[in-house]
Motif scaffolding. Structure first.
Motif, PDB file in Angstrom:
ATOM      1  N   ARG A 173     -33.350 -17.603  13.980  1.00 24.58           N
ATOM      2  CA  ARG A 173     -33.541 -18.730  14.893  1.00 24.58           C
ATOM      3  C   ARG A 173     -32.942 -18.428  16.271  1.00 24.58           C
ATOM      4  O   ARG A 173     -33.594 -18.639  17.294  1.00 24.58           O
ATOM      5  CB  ARG A 173     -32.875 -19.972  14.283  1.00 24.58           C
ATOM      6  CG  ARG A 173     -33.113 -21.264  14.977  1.00 24.58           C
ATOM      7  CD  ARG A 173     -32.406 -22.439  14.283  1.00 24.58           C
ATOM      8  NE  ARG A 173     -32.770 -22.596  12.874  1.00 24.58           N
ATOM      9  CZ  ARG A 173     -31.955 -22.346  11.838  1.00 24.58           C
ATOM     10  NH1 ARG A 173     -30.723 -21.933  12.027  1.00 24.58           N
ATOM     11  NH2 ARG A 173     -32.373 -22.533  10.613  1.00 24.58           N
ATOM     12  N   ASN A 174     -31.721 -17.911  16.286  1.00 25.52           N
ATOM     13  CA  ASN A 174     -31.034 -17.618  17.552  1.00 25.52           C
ATOM     14  C   ASN A 174     -31.689 -16.484  18.326  1.00 25.52           C
ATOM     15  O   ASN A 174     -31.484 -16.366  19.540  1.00 25.52           O
ATOM     16  CB  ASN A 174     -29.561 -17.305  17.302  1.00 25.52           C
ATOM     17  CG  ASN A 174     -28.788 -18.516  16.822  1.00 25.52           C
ATOM     18  OD1 ASN A 174     -29.186 -19.649  17.058  1.00 25.52           O
ATOM     19  ND2 ASN A 174     -27.697 -18.271  16.121  1.00 25.52           N
ATOM     20  N   HIS A 178     -37.567 -21.989   8.058  1.00 25.67           N
ATOM     21  CA  HIS A 178     -37.462 -20.658   7.458  1.00 25.67           C
ATOM     22  C   HIS A 178     -38.363 -19.674   8.179  1.00 25.67           C
ATOM     23  O   HIS A 178     -39.253 -20.062   8.935  1.00 25.67           O
ATOM     24  CB  HIS A 178     -37.816 -20.707   5.961  1.00 25.67           C
ATOM     25  CG  HIS A 178     -39.166 -21.282   5.671  1.00 25.67           C
ATOM     26  ND1 HIS A 178     -40.318 -20.534   5.693  1.00 25.67           N
ATOM     27  CD2 HIS A 178     -39.554 -22.553   5.378  1.00 25.67           C
ATOM     28  CE1 HIS A 178     -41.360 -21.311   5.405  1.00 25.67           C
ATOM     29  NE2 HIS A 178     -40.913 -22.541   5.220  1.00 25.67           N
ATOM     30  N   GLU A 237     -32.486 -26.569   2.497  1.00 24.89           N
ATOM     31  CA  GLU A 237     -32.291 -25.692   3.638  1.00 24.89           C
ATOM     32  C   GLU A 237     -33.604 -25.010   4.022  1.00 24.89           C
ATOM     33  O   GLU A 237     -33.937 -24.900   5.197  1.00 24.89           O
ATOM     34  CB  GLU A 237     -31.251 -24.611   3.317  1.00 24.89           C
ATOM     35  CG  GLU A 237     -29.850 -25.144   3.089  1.00 24.89           C
ATOM     36  CD  GLU A 237     -28.919 -24.067   2.593  1.00 24.89           C
ATOM     37  OE1 GLU A 237     -28.065 -23.631   3.401  1.00 24.89           O
ATOM     38  OE2 GLU A 237     -29.050 -23.643   1.417  1.00 24.89           O
ATOM     39  N   ARG A 293     -31.755 -19.554   0.027  1.00 24.33           N
ATOM     40  CA  ARG A 293     -31.060 -20.814   0.309  1.00 24.33           C
ATOM     41  C   ARG A 293     -31.570 -21.910  -0.621  1.00 24.33           C
ATOM     42  O   ARG A 293     -32.586 -21.767  -1.296  1.00 24.33           O
ATOM     43  CB  ARG A 293     -31.276 -21.232   1.768  1.00 24.33           C
ATOM     44  CG  ARG A 293     -30.677 -20.246   2.754  1.00 24.33           C
ATOM     45  CD  ARG A 293     -30.968 -20.646   4.187  1.00 24.33           C
ATOM     46  NE  ARG A 293     -32.407 -20.707   4.403  1.00 24.33           N
ATOM     47  CZ  ARG A 293     -33.002 -21.436   5.339  1.00 24.33           C
ATOM     48  NH1 ARG A 293     -32.289 -22.184   6.157  1.00 24.33           N
ATOM     49  NH2 ARG A 293     -34.309 -21.426   5.479  1.00 24.33           N
ATOM     50  N   THR A 302     -31.064 -16.671   8.518  1.00 21.09           N
ATOM     51  CA  THR A 302     -31.993 -17.545   9.223  1.00 21.09           C
ATOM     52  C   THR A 302     -31.405 -18.024  10.546  1.00 21.09           C
ATOM     53  O   THR A 302     -32.135 -18.195  11.524  1.00 21.09           O
ATOM     54  CB  THR A 302     -32.380 -18.743   8.336  1.00 21.09           C
ATOM     55  OG1 THR A 302     -32.936 -18.238   7.111  1.00 21.09           O
ATOM     56  CG2 THR A 302     -33.417 -19.632   9.000  1.00 21.09           C
ATOM     57  N   SER A 303     -30.090 -18.199  10.596  1.00 22.42           N
ATOM     58  CA  SER A 303     -29.497 -18.604  11.882  1.00 22.42           C
ATOM     59  C   SER A 303     -29.674 -17.500  12.920  1.00 22.42           C
ATOM     60  O   SER A 303     -29.972 -17.778  14.078  1.00 22.42           O
ATOM     61  CB  SER A 303     -28.026 -18.986  11.716  1.00 22.42           C
ATOM     62  OG  SER A 303     -27.256 -17.890  11.293  1.00 22.42           O
ATOM     63  N   GLU A 312     -28.763 -18.256   5.071  1.00 26.02           N
ATOM     64  CA  GLU A 312     -28.469 -18.855   6.371  1.00 26.02           C
ATOM     65  C   GLU A 312     -27.719 -17.891   7.280  1.00 26.02           C
ATOM     66  O   GLU A 312     -28.055 -17.756   8.445  1.00 26.02           O
ATOM     67  CB  GLU A 312     -27.674 -20.152   6.213  1.00 26.02           C
ATOM     68  CG  GLU A 312     -27.419 -20.885   7.521  1.00 26.02           C
ATOM     69  CD  GLU A 312     -28.692 -21.287   8.270  1.00 26.02           C
ATOM     70  OE1 GLU A 312     -28.626 -21.334   9.514  1.00 26.02           O
ATOM     71  OE2 GLU A 312     -29.734 -21.542   7.656  1.00 26.02           O
ATOM     72  N   SER A 313     -26.712 -17.203   6.724  1.00 24.90           N
ATOM     73  CA  SER A 313     -25.918 -16.316   7.588  1.00 24.90           C
ATOM     74  C   SER A 313     -25.723 -14.912   7.026  1.00 24.90           C
ATOM     75  O   SER A 313     -25.228 -14.050   7.731  1.00 24.90           O
ATOM     76  CB  SER A 313     -24.555 -16.949   7.861  1.00 24.90           C
ATOM     77  OG  SER A 313     -23.845 -17.106   6.649  1.00 24.90           O
TER      78      SER A 313
END
Length: 100
Positions: free
Chosen positions: A90-91, A30, A25, A21, A86-87, A60-61
């Motif tokens: 995180r999720n 991270h 970002e 990223r 990374t999303s 990110e996705s």
């Protein structure tokens, strides 16, 4: 293309994780051991990577990292795309490191 999910990656011992990223970002959060090499700099900085070890690539996705994995594979690297990026990390409730 080889892939791995965030939980499986987090269970590995000392994985080499490259975050492709943009710097803004990356500093916003991270994976704790990820190093930043933005996608636009990957070709110029490829010699920073260890060809003898698997490289896990995250964005990110999953879109930019899949591009990076495809290219790294053509360069002889064992590269693996992190599904969900990374999303997804995180999720999944995994720890995130933020830069000051």
């Amino acid at each position: 293309m080889n892939t791995i999910d965030a939980h499986a990656l987090s269970a590995l011992t000392n994985p080499i994780i490259i975050d492709v990223r943009e710097p803004f970002e990356y500093v916003s959060g991270h994976a704790p051991t990820a190093d930043s090499i933005p996608l636009g700099e990957l070709v110029a900085r490829v010699e920073e990577l260890d060809r003898d070890n698997t490289v896990y690539v995250i964005c990110e996705s999953g879109g930019r990292s899949s591009q990076a994995v495809e290219w790294l594979s053509t360069q002889g690297f064992d590269a693996v795309n992190v599904e969900g990026g990374t999303s997804g990390w995180r999720n999944s409730g995994l720890p995130i490191t933020k830069e000051n």
